[in-house]
Design a protein around this motif. Structure first.
Motif, PDB file in Angstrom:
ATOM      1  N   ASP A 170     -31.931   0.190 -41.746  1.00  0.00           N
ATOM      2  CA  ASP A 170     -32.210   1.623 -41.605  1.00  0.00           C
ATOM      3  C   ASP A 170     -33.158   2.095 -42.709  1.00  0.00           C
ATOM      4  O   ASP A 170     -34.130   2.824 -42.455  1.00  0.00           O
ATOM      5  N   LEU A 171     -32.884   1.671 -43.954  1.00  0.00           N
ATOM      6  CA  LEU A 171     -33.755   2.054 -45.059  1.00  0.00           C
ATOM      7  C   LEU A 171     -35.180   1.536 -44.858  1.00  0.00           C
ATOM      8  O   LEU A 171     -36.161   2.246 -45.120  1.00  0.00           O
ATOM      9  N   GLN A 172     -35.298   0.313 -44.369  1.00  0.00           N
ATOM     10  CA  GLN A 172     -36.635  -0.235 -44.132  1.00  0.00           C
ATOM     11  C   GLN A 172     -37.371   0.570 -43.073  1.00  0.00           C
ATOM     12  O   GLN A 172     -38.575   0.838 -43.203  1.00  0.00           O
ATOM     13  N   ARG A 173     -36.662   0.978 -42.015  1.00  0.00           N
ATOM     14  CA  ARG A 173     -37.307   1.782 -40.961  1.00  0.00           C
ATOM     15  C   ARG A 173     -37.756   3.131 -41.510  1.00  0.00           C
ATOM     16  O   ARG A 173     -38.851   3.611 -41.182  1.00  0.00           O
ATOM     17  N   GLN A 174     -36.914   3.758 -42.341  1.00  0.00           N
ATOM     18  CA  GLN A 174     -37.273   5.062 -42.888  1.00  0.00           C
ATOM     19  C   GLN A 174     -38.515   4.979 -43.766  1.00  0.00           C
ATOM     20  O   GLN A 174     -39.415   5.820 -43.674  1.00  0.00           O
ATOM     21  N   VAL A 175     -38.569   3.976 -44.627  1.00  0.00           N
ATOM     22  CA  VAL A 175     -39.744   3.812 -45.484  1.00  0.00           C
ATOM     23  C   VAL A 175     -40.959   3.446 -44.639  1.00  0.00           C
ATOM     24  O   VAL A 175     -42.077   3.906 -44.896  1.00  0.00           O
ATOM     25  N   GLN A 176     -40.742   2.635 -43.629  1.00  0.00           N
ATOM     26  CA  GLN A 176     -41.832   2.215 -42.754  1.00  0.00           C
ATOM     27  C   GLN A 176     -42.433   3.410 -42.014  1.00  0.00           C
ATOM     28  O   GLN A 176     -43.646   3.510 -41.833  1.00  0.00           O
ATOM     29  N   GLU A 177     -41.587   4.349 -41.594  1.00  0.00           N
ATOM     30  CA  GLU A 177     -42.027   5.457 -40.753  1.00  0.00           C
ATOM     31  C   GLU A 177     -42.506   6.671 -41.537  1.00  0.00           C
ATOM     32  O   GLU A 177     -43.381   7.415 -41.061  1.00  0.00           O
TER      33      GLU A 177
ATOM     34  N   VAL B 190     -38.025  10.839 -53.625  1.00  0.00           N
ATOM     35  CA  VAL B 190     -37.376  10.313 -52.420  1.00  0.00           C
ATOM     36  C   VAL B 190     -36.339  11.319 -51.920  1.00  0.00           C
ATOM     37  O   VAL B 190     -35.579  11.888 -52.718  1.00  0.00           O
ATOM     38  N   PRO B 191     -36.287  11.586 -50.603  1.00  0.00           N
ATOM     39  CA  PRO B 191     -35.270  12.503 -50.067  1.00  0.00           C
ATOM     40  C   PRO B 191     -33.867  12.080 -50.497  1.00  0.00           C
ATOM     41  O   PRO B 191     -33.565  10.886 -50.563  1.00  0.00           O
ATOM     42  N   GLN B 192     -33.017  13.065 -50.764  1.00  0.00           N
ATOM     43  CA  GLN B 192     -31.680  12.778 -51.276  1.00  0.00           C
ATOM     44  C   GLN B 192     -30.894  11.889 -50.323  1.00  0.00           C
ATOM     45  O   GLN B 192     -30.128  11.027 -50.759  1.00  0.00           O
ATOM     46  N   GLU B 193     -31.099  12.085 -49.012  1.00  0.00           N
ATOM     47  CA  GLU B 193     -30.348  11.269 -48.044  1.00  0.00           C
ATOM     48  C   GLU B 193     -30.709   9.792 -48.187  1.00  0.00           C
ATOM     49  O   GLU B 193     -29.856   8.913 -48.021  1.00  0.00           O
ATOM     50  N   MET B 194     -31.971   9.507 -48.498  1.00  0.00           N
ATOM     51  CA  MET B 194     -32.378   8.116 -48.666  1.00  0.00           C
ATOM     52  C   MET B 194     -31.829   7.551 -49.972  1.00  0.00           C
ATOM     53  O   MET B 194     -31.382   6.406 -50.025  1.00  0.00           O
ATOM     54  N   ASN B 195     -31.855   8.356 -51.031  1.00  0.00           N
ATOM     55  CA  ASN B 195     -31.223   7.932 -52.286  1.00  0.00           C
ATOM     56  C   ASN B 195     -29.758   7.596 -52.060  1.00  0.00           C
ATOM     57  O   ASN B 195     -29.245   6.581 -52.544  1.00  0.00           O
ATOM     58  N   ASP B 196     -29.081   8.473 -51.320  1.00  0.00           N
ATOM     59  CA  ASP B 196     -27.647   8.282 -51.075  1.00  0.00           C
ATOM     60  C   ASP B 196     -27.398   7.011 -50.268  1.00  0.00           C
ATOM     61  O   ASP B 196     -26.433   6.273 -50.530  1.00  0.00           O
ATOM     62  N   LEU B 197     -28.253   6.757 -49.279  1.00  0.00           N
ATOM     63  CA  LEU B 197     -28.084   5.563 -48.452  1.00  0.00           C
ATOM     64  C   LEU B 197     -28.329   4.295 -49.279  1.00  0.00           C
ATOM     65  O   LEU B 197     -27.624   3.292 -49.117  1.00  0.00           O
ATOM     66  N   THR B 198     -29.298   4.324 -50.178  1.00  0.00           N
ATOM     67  CA  THR B 198     -29.557   3.169 -51.043  1.00  0.00           C
ATOM     68  C   THR B 198     -28.357   2.886 -51.931  1.00  0.00           C
ATOM     69  O   THR B 198     -27.953   1.723 -52.110  1.00  0.00           O
ATOM     70  N   THR B 199     -27.770   3.936 -52.479  1.00  0.00           N
ATOM     71  CA  THR B 199     -26.578   3.776 -53.323  1.00  0.00           C
ATOM     72  C   THR B 199     -25.395   3.274 -52.508  1.00  0.00           C
ATOM     73  O   THR B 199     -24.655   2.390 -52.950  1.00  0.00           O
TER      74      THR B 199
ATOM     75  N   HIS C  93     -31.129  -5.107 -52.174  1.00  0.00           N
ATOM     76  CA  HIS C  93     -31.161  -4.003 -53.137  1.00  0.00           C
ATOM     77  C   HIS C  93     -32.300  -4.174 -54.134  1.00  0.00           C
ATOM     78  O   HIS C  93     -32.834  -3.176 -54.648  1.00  0.00           O
ATOM     79  N   SER C  94     -32.696  -5.412 -54.397  1.00  0.00           N
ATOM     80  CA  SER C  94     -33.774  -5.672 -55.341  1.00  0.00           C
ATOM     81  C   SER C  94     -35.037  -4.921 -54.931  1.00  0.00           C
ATOM     82  O   SER C  94     -35.769  -4.411 -55.780  1.00  0.00           O
ATOM     83  N   ASN C  95     -35.318  -4.852 -53.616  1.00  0.00           N
ATOM     84  CA  ASN C  95     -36.493  -4.126 -53.134  1.00  0.00           C
ATOM     85  C   ASN C  95     -36.167  -2.714 -52.675  1.00  0.00           C
ATOM     86  O   ASN C  95     -37.016  -1.823 -52.741  1.00  0.00           O
ATOM     87  N   ALA C  96     -34.939  -2.480 -52.197  1.00  0.00           N
ATOM     88  CA  ALA C  96     -34.575  -1.122 -51.770  1.00  0.00           C
ATOM     89  C   ALA C  96     -34.677  -0.155 -52.940  1.00  0.00           C
ATOM     90  O   ALA C  96     -35.147   0.985 -52.790  1.00  0.00           O
ATOM     91  N   LYS C  97     -34.254  -0.595 -54.108  1.00  0.00           N
ATOM     92  CA  LYS C  97     -34.337   0.271 -55.284  1.00  0.00           C
ATOM     93  C   LYS C  97     -35.792   0.592 -55.607  1.00  0.00           C
ATOM     94  O   LYS C  97     -36.113   1.682 -56.093  1.00  0.00           O
ATOM     95  N   ALA C  98     -36.694  -0.338 -55.318  1.00  0.00           N
ATOM     96  CA  ALA C  98     -38.111  -0.141 -55.630  1.00  0.00           C
ATOM     97  C   ALA C  98     -38.815   0.755 -54.618  1.00  0.00           C
ATOM     98  O   ALA C  98     -39.706   1.527 -54.982  1.00  0.00           O
ATOM     99  N   PHE C  99     -38.440   0.671 -53.345  1.00  0.00           N
ATOM    100  CA  PHE C  99     -39.178   1.359 -52.281  1.00  0.00           C
ATOM    101  C   PHE C  99     -38.437   2.552 -51.677  1.00  0.00           C
ATOM    102  O   PHE C  99     -39.058   3.342 -50.965  1.00  0.00           O
ATOM    103  N   ALA C 100     -37.118   2.669 -51.919  1.00  0.00           N
ATOM    104  CA  ALA C 100     -36.346   3.695 -51.218  1.00  0.00           C
ATOM    105  C   ALA C 100     -35.447   4.514 -52.136  1.00  0.00           C
ATOM    106  O   ALA C 100     -34.538   5.187 -51.654  1.00  0.00           O
ATOM    107  N   TYR C 101     -35.711   4.478 -53.427  1.00  0.00           N
ATOM    108  CA  TYR C 101     -34.822   5.177 -54.358  1.00  0.00           C
ATOM    109  C   TYR C 101     -35.625   5.753 -55.512  1.00  0.00           C
ATOM    110  O   TYR C 101     -36.468   5.074 -56.101  1.00  0.00           O
ATOM    111  N   ASN C 102     -35.371   7.016 -55.825  1.00  0.00           N
ATOM    112  CA  ASN C 102     -35.963   7.667 -56.998  1.00  0.00           C
ATOM    113  C   ASN C 102     -35.149   8.926 -57.267  1.00  0.00           C
ATOM    114  O   ASN C 102     -35.418   9.990 -56.704  1.00  0.00           O
ATOM    115  N   SER C 103     -34.164   8.816 -58.099  1.00  0.00           N
ATOM    116  CA  SER C 103     -33.243   9.928 -58.343  1.00  0.00           C
ATOM    117  C   SER C 103     -33.766  10.927 -59.366  1.00  0.00           C
ATOM    118  O   SER C 103     -33.242  12.036 -59.481  1.00  0.00           O
TER     119      SER C 103
END
Length: 527
Positions: free
Chosen positions: A479-486, A453-462, A424-434
């Motif tokens: 899954d979050l890493q793949r989404q950010v990667q792609e 960040v798309p709402q679905e990705m925010n929701d998955l991070t939470t 979560h330390s990095n997921a919040k940085a790369f996959a979350y922006n509410s």
């Protein structure tokens, strides 16, 4: 191999240029730049070298150990029971463990140690206070029982997240009796612990002279087994050339700060070099406040315009490895797939198919130091092949980061590392922006790049933060890493690597992905 009496050894170590002599067989002598240390009290220590010292001198309830830095293992707690509904974890303490002072480890020491961090509220306290602990409520949140400690937390957190917080540096357990004997006023022993130690770890601190010397003594009674080496002496040697000279002469067993060129020039028969992945990931990002950078085709093409192998095989050799996901290799749950390679023709086709008008001219902010300027020049050359022209804007670290925080850049070349070992330390940085509004500052790469960040990705991070099932939680982070990667405006390219040179007779040194995972407990020196 000759032996040197302790008094003579101390005298030799104090000399600016020691005379040629083999190091003692039972002592590991390290040349290292240690002048970054500001504090060694676990409640205050926040520098790289101080993290190494704390890890070798103290234990936590649960911890990542030298034997396996990827698995969270029992530390001072032998077992625990998690009640996710009630948001409590009850730890049973290991029997028979004593501090270096000889005092037994009690539940009260655990309560004191964790509460002390919150009460002192020094730099690393935020790692623990995110569990909802405050000076006002900490006495209710952490309580002692008969051989047990119950920890309560406030917030929708996965127990795995809480456990990783409790494995972090400020959760180290100190000897309350010894510490309070040396307290001054209301400092809870802070001044004394910044010159001494009161832990249970594999080593005790025998000498600390800031920017000069650290001496660690093996704890023969350590519950995970006595260290293989009797003592460790870390000499402050600021110049890498001097470190190399001392190592080649046999005056030290290990050099921690050699440059890639120096590493390449070492005698491979007399010395060995080990490379360790580090936690920092390096990335290129595009500010979404700039309309010409918002087309996802630009993001996708960019992934094929980075000459990954060309850089790591030349000027980044030994300093970085190709890594394309936000959670570093060496940490549980890291995605180590590297699907993108340098392919300008493919990038051109992606941009053409999307109807992107070329050329595009983009400013690229970069720290004015090696290897960042070299990386920027490589990107400038490779991106130009597809019609994306970088104008490099070098600046000091503070200048670059200020522009990043202001969101006034176009493209940015930077790096990011986790504060503690939980994805979560990095997921919040790369996959979350509410909240992407200008006045909603967040210390994340997403907000700083104006990426909503798309709402679905925010929701998955939470959801991943609160998921109680460890296996399911890990899959969510993959899954979050793949989404950010792609599909994101953040192109993760490399993970830092760290090279350590040592004598051929030294084995067992462990250097994990952060300074908290530097271990001397398993080090041996062949006879």
């Amino acid at each position: 191999m000759s032996l040197i009496r302790p008094a003579l050894l101390a005298a030799v170590l104090a000399m600016p240029l020691p005379a040629l002599a083999d190091t003692p067989a039972d002592t590991l002598v390290v040349a290292q730049n240690i002048d970054d240390i500001v504090a060694i009290d676990p409640a205050q220590a926040y520098e790289f070298t101080s993290g190494e010292l704390v890890t070798n001198v103290y234990d936590r309830l649960v911890q990542y150990d030298a034997a396996d830095t990827t698995t969270l293992a029992p530390g001072l707690a032998s077992s625990w029971e998690i009640d996710a509904e009630a948001k409590t974890i009850t730890f049973t303490l290991r029997d028979g463990v004593t501090f270096h002072s000889g005092n037994p480890v009690r539940p009260e020491d655990v309560v004191f140690s964790l509460s002390r961090v919150v009460q002192l509220n020094l730099t690393p306290a935020f790692i623990l206070t995110q569990l909802g602990w405050t000076p006002e409520n900490v006495a209710e949140m952490i309580t002692a029982g008969d051989g047990t400690v119950t920890i309560r937390y406030a917030g929708d957190f996965s127990p795995a997240f809480v456990m990783n917080v409790l494995a972090a540096r400020p959760a180290s357990i100190v000897d309350e009796v010894t510490v309070m004997e040396h307290a001054e006023g209301d400092d809870l022993g802070n001044a004394w612990l910044n010159a001494n130690s009161a832990g249970t770890g594999p080593f005790s601190l025998r000498m600390f002279r800031p920017a000069e010397l650290i001496r660690l003594q093996a704890n023969a009674d350590y519950f995970n087994g006595a260290p293989a080496i009797d003592s460790v002496i870390i000499r402050h040697v600021s110049e890498s050339a001097t470190q190399q000279l001392l190592l080649e002469q046999g005056d030290v067993d290990m050099a921690r700060n050699l440059t890639p060129d120096q590493i390449a020039g070492l005698d491979g028969e007399a010395l060995s070099v080990e490379t360790f992945p580090q936690a920092a990931v390096h990335f290129l990002s595009f500010n979404q406040a700039d309309a010409q950078l918002t087309n996802p085709a630009v993001w996708e093409a960019a992934r094929y315009l980075v000459n990954y192998e060309g850089m790591v095989d030349s000027f980044l050799a030994g300093q970085m490895d190709v890594h394309q996901a936000f959670w570093p290799d060496g940490f549980p749950g890291a995605l180590n797939d590297t699907p993108y390679t340098y392919d300008p023709a493919r990038a051109e086709q992606i941009l053409s198919d999307a109807g992107v008008e070329l050329p595009i001219t983009v400013t690229l902010d970069v720290i004015n130091a090696a290897p960042f300027t070299d990386m920027a020049q490589s990107l400038q050359a490779s991106f130009a092949e597809a019609g994306i022209n970088f104008e490099i804007l070098p600046g000091s670290g503070s200048q670059v980061i200020t522009r990043y925080r202001e969101r006034s850049h176009q493209a940015m070349l930077l790096y990011w590392g986790p504060d503690f070992m939980d994805p979560h330390s990095n997921a919040k940085a790369f996959a979350y922006n509410s909240d992407n509004s200008q006045d909603a500052y967040a210390a994340t790469t997403t907000w700083r790049n104006s990426w909503a960040v798309p709402q679905e990705m925010n929701d998955l991070t939470t959801a991943a933060l609160t998921e109680a099932d460890p296996a399911a939680r890990q899959e969510m982070y993959l899954d979050l890493q793949r989404q950010v990667q792609e599909n994101s405006p953040i192109v993760i390219m490399f993970q830092a690597a760290y090279q350590v040179a040592m004598a051929q007779d030294v084995t067992g040194y462990v250097n994990g992905a952060t300074s908290d995972f530097v271990y001397y407990r398993l080090v041996e020196k062949a006879e």
